[in-house]
Design a protein around this motif. Sequence first.
Motif, short mmCIF file in Angstrom:
data_model
loop_
_atom_site.label_atom_id
_atom_site.label_comp_id
_atom_site.label_asym_id
_atom_site.label_seq_id
_atom_site.Cartn_x
_atom_site.Cartn_y
_atom_site.Cartn_z
N GLU A 1 -5.88 0.14 -1.61
CA GLU A 1 -5.47 0.36 -2.96
C GLU A 1 -3.59 0.83 -2.57
O GLU A 1 -3.56 1.61 -1.72
CB GLU A 1 -5.51 1.96 -2.30
CG GLU A 1 -7.00 1.69 -3.32
CD GLU A 1 -7.46 2.83 -3.88
OE1 GLU A 1 -7.17 4.00 -2.89
OE2 GLU A 1 -8.99 3.04 -4.13
N GLU B 1 -1.48 6.25 -10.00
CA GLU B 1 -2.54 6.87 -10.08
C GLU B 1 -2.97 5.27 -10.93
O GLU B 1 -4.39 4.56 -11.04
CB GLU B 1 -2.48 7.52 -10.64
CG GLU B 1 -4.10 8.05 -10.95
CD GLU B 1 -3.88 9.90 -11.67
OE1 GLU B 1 -2.96 10.69 -11.17
OE2 GLU B 1 -5.09 9.58 -12.79
N SER C 1 -6.05 -1.72 -10.46
CA SER C 1 -6.18 -2.94 -9.38
C SER C 1 -7.41 -2.99 -8.97
O SER C 1 -8.07 -3.94 -8.77
CB SER C 1 -5.18 -3.00 -7.88
OG SER C 1 -5.88 -1.15 -7.36
N ASN C 2 -8.40 -1.67 -8.65
CA ASN C 2 -9.70 -1.54 -8.68
C ASN C 2 -10.32 -2.22 -9.79
O ASN C 2 -11.79 -3.11 -9.21
CB ASN C 2 -10.18 -0.20 -8.74
CG ASN C 2 -9.66 0.30 -7.65
OD1 ASN C 2 -9.14 0.39 -6.83
ND2 ASN C 2 -9.61 2.36 -8.02
N THR D 1 0.86 -1.18 0.09
CA THR D 1 0.02 -0.46 -0.09
C THR D 1 0.98 1.33 0.32
O THR D 1 0.08 2.54 -0.68
CB THR D 1 -1.20 -0.30 1.45
OG1 THR D 1 -0.15 -0.31 2.41
CG2 THR D 1 -1.94 -0.74 1.35
N HIS E 1 -0.19 3.82 -2.30
CA HIS E 1 -0.25 5.51 -3.02
C HIS E 1 1.22 5.38 -2.99
O HIS E 1 1.77 4.94 -2.28
CB HIS E 1 -1.04 5.28 -1.90
CG HIS E 1 -2.52 6.19 -2.06
ND1 HIS E 1 -3.19 7.09 -2.35
CD2 HIS E 1 -3.54 4.95 -1.27
CE1 HIS E 1 -4.04 6.07 -2.78
NE2 HIS E 1 -5.14 5.17 -1.96
N ARG F 1 -4.15 1.96 -9.23
CA ARG F 1 -5.28 1.60 -8.55
C ARG F 1 -5.37 1.71 -9.74
O ARG F 1 -6.67 0.56 -8.96
CB ARG F 1 -5.04 3.64 -7.67
CG ARG F 1 -3.98 3.22 -6.58
CD ARG F 1 -5.14 4.66 -5.99
NE ARG F 1 -4.60 5.71 -6.34
CZ ARG F 1 -3.28 6.85 -6.65
NH1 ARG F 1 -2.40 6.13 -5.89
NH2 ARG F 1 -3.50 7.78 -7.04
N ASN F 2 -5.56 1.86 -10.53
CA ASN F 2 -7.02 1.93 -11.54
C ASN F 2 -7.12 0.33 -11.90
O ASN F 2 -8.42 -0.22 -12.24
CB ASN F 2 -6.72 2.77 -13.01
CG ASN F 2 -6.88 3.81 -13.32
OD1 ASN F 2 -7.24 4.59 -11.99
ND2 ASN F 2 -6.28 5.19 -13.70
#
Length: 335
Positions: free
Chosen positions: A178, A159, A165-166, A146, A180, A162-163
């Motif tokens: 998520e 970013e 993995s989401n 994370t 960061h 995150r896209n």
Amino acid sequence: MQKGADQPIVMSGIRPTGFLHLGNYFGALKNYVRMQDEFTCYFMVADLHALTTLTETKELKANVSRVLAENIACGLDPDKVALYCQSHVYETNELYLILNMLAYVGELEKTVTFKEKVKLHPQNVNAGLLTYPVLQAADILLHRATLVPVGKDQEQHLEMTRNFSNRFNHRYGDVFPEAHAFNYGDELLKVPSLDGAGKMSKSENQYATIYLSDSDELILNKVKKAKTDSGTDPAAPMSESIVNLFNLMKLVCAPDVIKHYEDTYQSGTIRYGDLKKQLGEDMVKFISPIREKAESIRNDAKYLKEIMEKGAEKARKSAQATMLLVRDAIGLNYY
Ligand code: TYM
């Protein structure tokens, strides 16, 4: 702080495409060293990523050894973290392939680092370059990390991670937290180059970048030649090259030294030659012990091999656990 199962997981990497520099140190490594005592950490040499721009690999082994040695010389303890080579963790490739199905060509084409590389190497715009952020996402998600200590230039890649993995979680079920970008300071860092244009870099801008392997003489020389301006009108806004010099001072100089030069700037009596001499000397003080330590580690092939093996073992254990969850979530489990 005790490292525990509920602690955040940290992951980051550095490409072995050249000599490490002050940007790599302050943007990434300095954070790694502090994080190793607080979190479970995975740090690697991104040799597969390096292949996206290298057309020949003669120097790869020496560069991988150098990056490992410099990581340790900066204070990373291979007993506290998993310090490994990306290509030794084969699970990376499988997750990369799966994530490729969740990455859209349009968004990859818009990535800033891709567009920069296309300009720089128009003769080698390969698919690996386009999917570079997908491979980076695989590195991070493989450990369900994370916190990702990186410099400002990597923000967009995070970013995108995150896209991806989401999208995975949405399509197949929750597997990934998520991730960061992280820095202990208030914001992600961009260490400027000495010529007042752009940032320090492993492969470009070599005379305007201070490398952790530079000799004392070379450091002093580079800083001496750093761009300044001719005016000392304190009422005018500070020029970018002087802002950069002050930003570089903040990395290596003592607060009272910085204050002295801020005061002389304000009173219009600043002598840039003195400022650069001081900055050069403080950079030498900072870099020379790292350079010497790295040099001795770099030539110890047996020690580096041991570290890489130990690191890969730790990283593969975590990667294999994640891949079980990934295959299960997708339904790639037929018996
Ligand atoms: P790389 O090898 O270009 O840089 C390594 C790290 O150094 C930081 N950095 C800087 N920080 C501040 N100022 C600068 N001038 C500066 N130049 C470089 C970078 O932000 C980075 O943190 N894509 C990555 C490697 C990678 C990776 C990963 C990173 C591969 N997989 C997974 C994090 C997680 C890269 O090219 O870094």
